[in-house]
Design a protein around this motif. Structure first.
Motif, short mmCIF file in Angstrom:
data_model
loop_
_atom_site.label_atom_id
_atom_site.label_comp_id
_atom_site.label_asym_id
_atom_site.label_seq_id
_atom_site.Cartn_x
_atom_site.Cartn_y
_atom_site.Cartn_z
N TYR A 111 -29.25 -8.75 7.75
CA TYR A 111 -28.66 -7.47 8.16
C TYR A 111 -29.75 -6.41 8.07
CZ TYR A 111 -24.69 -10.04 6.10
OH TYR A 111 -23.77 -10.99 5.73
N ASP A 112 -30.16 -5.87 9.21
CA ASP A 112 -31.32 -4.97 9.15
C ASP A 112 -31.03 -3.67 8.39
OD1 ASP A 112 -29.64 -4.41 11.28
OD2 ASP A 112 -31.20 -3.39 12.44
N LYS A 113 -29.77 -3.30 8.27
CA LYS A 113 -29.49 -2.05 7.56
C LYS A 113 -29.28 -2.23 6.06
CE LYS A 113 -27.57 0.70 11.30
NZ LYS A 113 -26.36 0.30 12.06
N ALA A 114 -29.26 -3.47 5.59
CA ALA A 114 -28.97 -3.71 4.17
C ALA A 114 -30.16 -3.33 3.29
CB ALA A 114 -28.61 -5.17 3.95
N THR A 115 -29.85 -2.72 2.17
CA THR A 115 -30.91 -2.37 1.21
C THR A 115 -30.46 -2.76 -0.19
OG1 THR A 115 -30.00 -0.14 1.07
CG2 THR A 115 -31.91 -0.43 2.51
N PRO A 116 -30.44 -4.06 -0.48
CA PRO A 116 -30.05 -4.47 -1.82
C PRO A 116 -31.08 -4.02 -2.85
CG PRO A 116 -30.63 -6.38 -0.49
CD PRO A 116 -30.78 -5.20 0.39
N TYR A 133 -33.58 -2.90 -13.02
CA TYR A 133 -32.87 -2.80 -11.75
C TYR A 133 -33.34 -1.52 -11.09
CZ TYR A 133 -28.94 -0.64 -9.15
OH TYR A 133 -28.16 0.03 -8.24
N MET A 134 -33.69 -1.58 -9.82
CA MET A 134 -34.09 -0.37 -9.10
C MET A 134 -33.37 -0.26 -7.78
SD MET A 134 -38.04 -0.16 -10.07
CE MET A 134 -38.02 -1.89 -10.16
N SER A 135 -32.66 0.85 -7.60
CA SER A 135 -31.97 1.09 -6.34
C SER A 135 -31.64 2.56 -6.24
CB SER A 135 -30.67 0.28 -6.28
OG SER A 135 -29.83 0.81 -5.28
N HIS A 136 -31.80 3.10 -5.03
CA HIS A 136 -31.48 4.51 -4.84
C HIS A 136 -29.99 4.77 -5.07
CE1 HIS A 136 -30.49 2.57 -1.06
NE2 HIS A 136 -29.70 3.59 -0.79
N ARG A 137 -29.20 3.67 -5.13
CA ARG A 137 -27.75 3.86 -5.28
C ARG A 137 -27.32 4.11 -6.71
NH1 ARG A 137 -27.33 -0.78 -1.60
NH2 ARG A 137 -27.10 0.12 0.46
N GLY A 138 -28.13 3.71 -7.64
CA GLY A 138 -27.74 3.92 -9.04
C GLY A 138 -26.47 3.20 -9.41
N PHE A 139 -26.36 1.92 -9.00
CA PHE A 139 -25.17 1.13 -9.33
C PHE A 139 -25.44 0.15 -10.47
CE2 PHE A 139 -22.55 1.35 -5.11
CZ PHE A 139 -22.06 2.59 -5.50
N GLY A 140 -26.08 0.66 -11.52
CA GLY A 140 -26.40 -0.19 -12.68
C GLY A 140 -25.16 -0.85 -13.27
N ALA A 141 -24.03 -0.15 -13.23
CA ALA A 141 -22.81 -0.73 -13.81
C ALA A 141 -22.32 -1.92 -12.97
CB ALA A 141 -21.71 0.33 -13.91
N ASN A 166 -33.59 6.81 -16.06
CA ASN A 166 -33.67 8.18 -15.54
C ASN A 166 -32.25 8.73 -15.37
OD1 ASN A 166 -32.69 6.95 -13.25
ND2 ASN A 166 -34.61 7.05 -12.13
N GLU A 167 -32.19 10.02 -15.08
CA GLU A 167 -30.89 10.69 -15.06
C GLU A 167 -29.96 10.16 -13.97
OE1 GLU A 167 -29.99 15.32 -15.60
OE2 GLU A 167 -31.24 14.18 -16.99
N SER A 168 -30.53 9.86 -12.80
CA SER A 168 -29.69 9.43 -11.69
C SER A 168 -29.32 7.94 -11.76
CB SER A 168 -30.41 9.72 -10.37
OG SER A 168 -31.72 9.22 -10.46
N GLY A 169 -29.88 7.24 -12.75
CA GLY A 169 -29.54 5.81 -12.90
C GLY A 169 -30.11 4.94 -11.81
N THR A 170 -31.17 5.42 -11.13
CA THR A 170 -31.76 4.60 -10.06
C THR A 170 -32.70 3.54 -10.65
OG1 THR A 170 -33.49 6.25 -9.76
CG2 THR A 170 -31.58 6.39 -8.30
N GLU A 171 -33.03 3.70 -11.92
CA GLU A 171 -33.81 2.67 -12.62
C GLU A 171 -33.11 2.39 -13.94
OE1 GLU A 171 -38.03 3.35 -12.62
OE2 GLU A 171 -38.35 1.61 -13.91
#
Ligand code: HEM
Length: 179
Positions: A111-116, A133-141, A166-171
């Motif tokens: 899927y070209d739009k996927a960004t896991p 875990y690293m993601s701009h979504r900040g879905f650590g939970a 970090n504060e936004s949970g992106t890492e």
């Protein structure tokens, strides 16, 4: 984000809380897409946040807890839907070490739009593993829940410590200890 992440979420809400709750959260969240998700569609990840916030308000369960429960249930579903050959990995640690290369890389290709998310391993041992875990979504939970689901799949007892870097949970750092 891929529709499968949304369809699975709504199915889980149906089976855990009942269809009235699913309808109530869709009504409450008023997502831009209208909420008629398909597995292969793409939707803004903000819609997932809106749905989880609505669910937390509706059932009075903290958001963090809901995201973890969701991740845990999602693991077995993803494995079944994508027909992942789990026999090639012999433990949760074995699986986690390969998830990036064997699974999320394929997801990006398919899927070209996927960004896991991306995972980095800081420590790899028999009993203990430290990963980020690293993601701009900040879905650590959600990642936490998926790791729990993975451990449950292999019948393992893992103690998981999660720290946002970090504060936004992106890492997010995970320390996993096998019992
Ligand atoms: C313990 C194992 C796994 C972990 C920790 C994990 C983690 C995650 C997380 C946290 C997300 C949400 C998006 C984000 O945070 O950026 C995600 C997305 C996704 N994962 Fe995984 N995952 C795991 C296993 C799997 C498996 C087994 C599959 C399928 C066979 C899979 C397929 C996907 C797909 C399709 C997405 C959506 C990507 C997108 O639409 O951008 N994952 N993963």
């Amino acid at each position: 984000m891929k529709g499968i992440i949304f369809t699975e979420f709504l199915d889980l809400v149906d089976s855990t809380f009942g269809i009235e709750v699913t309808e109530a959260i869709l009504e409450r969240a008023q997502v831009a897409s209208g909420g008629a998700y398909t597995q292969v569609g793409d939707y803004g990840h903000g819609e997932m946040v809106q749905l989880v916030v609505a669910l937390a308000e509706e059932v009075k369960v903290p958001i963090e807890q809901l995201l973890m429960l969701y991740g845990k249930a999602l693991f077995a579903r993803l494995v079944a839907i994508h027909k992942v050959d789990m026999s090639q990995y012999n433990s949760a640690f074995g699986f986690l070490l390969r998830v990036e290369d064997d699974i999320h890389r394929q997801v990006r290709k398919l899927y070209d739009k996927a960004t896991p998310p991306t995972f980095l391993f800081d420590e790899i041992g028999e009993q203990r593993m430290v990963l980020r875990y690293m993601s701009h979504r900040g879905f650590g939970a959600v990642a936490h829940g998926l790791i729990l689901g993975c451990a449950a799949y292999y019948g393992e007892d893992l103690v998981i410590e999660r720290t946002a870097l970090n504060e936004s949970g992106t890492e997010v750092r995970f320390v996993l200890e096998r019992q």
